[in-house]
Design an enzyme around this catalytic site. Structure first.
Site, PDB file in Angstrom:
ATOM      1  N   PHE A 287      27.639 -31.196 -97.433  1.00  0.00           N
ATOM      2  CA  PHE A 287      28.903 -31.860 -97.450  1.00  0.00           C
ATOM      3  C   PHE A 287      28.653 -32.692 -96.128  1.00  0.00           C
ATOM      4  O   PHE A 287      28.644 -32.201 -95.291  1.00  0.00           O
ATOM      5  CB  PHE A 287      30.031 -31.222 -97.663  1.00  0.00           C
ATOM      6  N   GLU A 288      28.569 -34.011 -96.291  1.00  0.00           N
ATOM      7  CA  GLU A 288      28.837 -34.867 -95.173  1.00  0.00           C
ATOM      8  C   GLU A 288      29.338 -35.979 -95.506  1.00  0.00           C
ATOM      9  O   GLU A 288      29.256 -36.496 -96.814  1.00  0.00           O
ATOM     10  CB  GLU A 288      27.585 -35.117 -94.789  1.00  0.00           C
ATOM     11  N   ILE A 289      30.336 -36.569 -95.105  1.00  0.00           N
ATOM     12  CA  ILE A 289      30.946 -37.932 -95.202  1.00  0.00           C
ATOM     13  C   ILE A 289      30.692 -38.682 -93.761  1.00  0.00           C
ATOM     14  O   ILE A 289      31.217 -38.388 -92.646  1.00  0.00           O
ATOM     15  CB  ILE A 289      32.285 -38.194 -95.613  1.00  0.00           C
ATOM     16  N   HIS A 324      21.135 -32.706 -87.760  1.00  0.00           N
ATOM     17  CA  HIS A 324      22.175 -33.676 -87.718  1.00  0.00           C
ATOM     18  C   HIS A 324      23.535 -33.064 -86.592  1.00  0.00           C
ATOM     19  O   HIS A 324      24.043 -33.985 -85.827  1.00  0.00           O
ATOM     20  CB  HIS A 324      23.140 -33.466 -89.061  1.00  0.00           C
TER      21      HIS A 324
END
Ligand SMILES: *[C@@H]1O[C@H](CO)[C@@H](O)[C@H](O)[C@H]1NC(C)=O
Ligand SMILES: *[C@@H]1O[C@H](CO)[C@@H](O)[C@H](O)[C@H]1NC(C)=O
Length: 418
Positions: A287-289, A324
């Site tokens: 999950f990444e926004i 990241h």
């Protein structure tokens, strides 16, 4: 003469020993103090909303896209994820979805997922040069190492494709032709559930609050996948004279060994050249926004290229999550990182799911409709979550919260040490 040589050396007098010991102790205390991140007196990163909102479908959207990498064989799992995010969010906001595959798409996958997607769906094939070993690398040696890593039981490390994927998501993803026109992305995976209604536009809120990177779950990386990653990151950081912000410091467990002796620890895994250790905390990147403009900066691209040259995407199994997370910690102001604490999210066995906000469920909303949801609990911040919010998460810890959240009985400081 002889007798003199054989006589044991006299002990150092106390007036020498004590000051040296005191100096070493002082040095360690100062060193550890440098890595101290004080708990703030108020929550520095509160949720954007703590109750259901009437979805504002008329509001302008951000330049954003949902992305999912999937294989043809994952049709059902991918379909489940899209069904879930449609129900939770995209039926109102209709953001486009880009599916990525390293092989040609099965027409059946396209047909089913195109139908399930409410926003415009496109189906991309990742260009071959971005899904293979770097040209300078000895493929044979890399393949041999991948086999060895598999034999040593390193998770996912026996799959060549998994290494390609981690490398791809770490760097080339942001340069993909199909994504060039977008600024924000929301990463999805097959086999994901969104268990609360997301009644606001997270891209708009990220932009409004000047955020760069958003996550749901932060936890500890499996050390065997990346023994040298932290060292390489920290070296790059020093060469580029980047000062350590609180986010970076929060990820470092400062050594108890005094200078200069702690340098001798630097040959160990997950240590920088001074001998301090990474806590292994990272954001779970399925999950990444996030804002692609950050990952497209010259600085990040340089960092990625440097890491790529080190070979750790293949000779170890560096994950894009760790890459990241460390890059964000190094290069992004901690205030620009957002924890989506109000989102219900599950992938594999791990989940986060908040309790529902008492009185915040927007009864009678036409957009949300009727329905049932888990009990509302004092302190809850969720919107119509369908999980038992009495247990918000099932992963052991919630690392990095000391950076943002004050000490309070609700969020005991001690969880940080778990
Ligand atoms: C895909 O999901 C939809 C619901 O959104 C469902 O109706 C359909 O049967 C699913 N198709 C497959 C092949 O799983
Ligand atoms: C998806 O469905 C829409 C409407 O049914 C159609 O116009 C479009 O061409 C389809 N897209 C793909 C990639 O098949």
């Amino acid at each position: 003469m002889l007798r003199r040589v054989l006589r044991p050396a006299r002990r150092l007098p106390l007036w020498i020993v004590l000051p040296i010991a005191a100096a070493l102790l002082l040095e360690v205390l100062i060193h550890r103090y440098h890595y101290q991140v004080p708990a703030p007196d108020h929550d520095l990163d509160p949720p954007f909303f703590t109750s259901c909102q009437e979805p504002d479908v008329g509001a302008p959207r951000e330049n954003a896209v949902l992305v999912m990498m999937a294989r043809n064989s994952e049709l059902e799992k991918a379909n489940k994820t899209i069904t879930s995010i449609e129900k939770a969010f995209n039926r109102w906001f209709k953001y486009p979805i880009v599916f990525m595959n390293d092989e040609a798409w099965d027409p059946k996958f396209i047909k089913v997922l195109n139908q399930t997607s409410g926003g415009k769906a496109t189906f991309e094939v990742i260009p071959q040069p971005q899904w293979t070993f770097p040209e300078w690398m000895d493929d044979k040696a890399a393949k041999q190492s991948i086999k060895d890593q598999g034999r040593r039981g390193i998770p996912h490390a026996d799959s060549e494709g998994y290494h390609h994927m981690c490398r791809f998501y770490s760097g080339q993803f942001y340069q993909l032709e199909a994504l060039k026109k977008y600024r924000w992305y929301w990463r999805l995976e097959p086999d994901v559930d969104f268990s609360c209604a997301i009644t606001y536009d997270p891209f708009v809120q990220m932009a409004k609050h000047n955020k760069v990177y958003g996550f749901t779950i932060a936890l500890w990386e499996i050390g065997t996948t990346c023994p040298t990653l932290f060292r390489d990151m920290a070296d790059w950081m020093e060469v580029h004279r980047i000062t350590q912000n609180n986010l970076w410091k929060a990820m470092v467990q400062a050594s108890w060994v005094p200078y200069p002796f702690r340098k001798f620890l630097s040959f160990m895994a997950h240590r920088d050249r001074h001998g301090d250790e990474w806590s292994m905390c990272h954001y779970w990147s399925n999950f990444e926004i996030a804002d692609m403009n950050f990952f497209r900066t010259r600085e990040y691209m340089d960092l990625f290229e440097y890491l790529d040259r080190k070979g750790g995407f293949y000779f170890e199994r560096w994950g894009d999550a760790a890459v990241h997370a460390l890059a964000v910690a190094m290069l992004v102001d901690p205030r620009k990182v957002h924890h989506f604490e109000d989102l219900g999210y599950r992938h594999d066995q791990l989940y986060q799911c908040p309790a529902n906000a008492p009185g915040g469920q927007l009864l009678g909303s036409k957009a949300l409709g009727d329905g049932t949801w888990a009990p509302e609990i004092e302190g809850g911040i969720g919107c119509r979550c369908e999980c038992d919010g009495r247990k918000t998460r099932n992963h052991p810890g919630y690392c990095l919260n000391k950076l943002k959240q004050p000490n309070s009985p609700k969020r005991p400081w001690l969880t940080w040490f778990m």
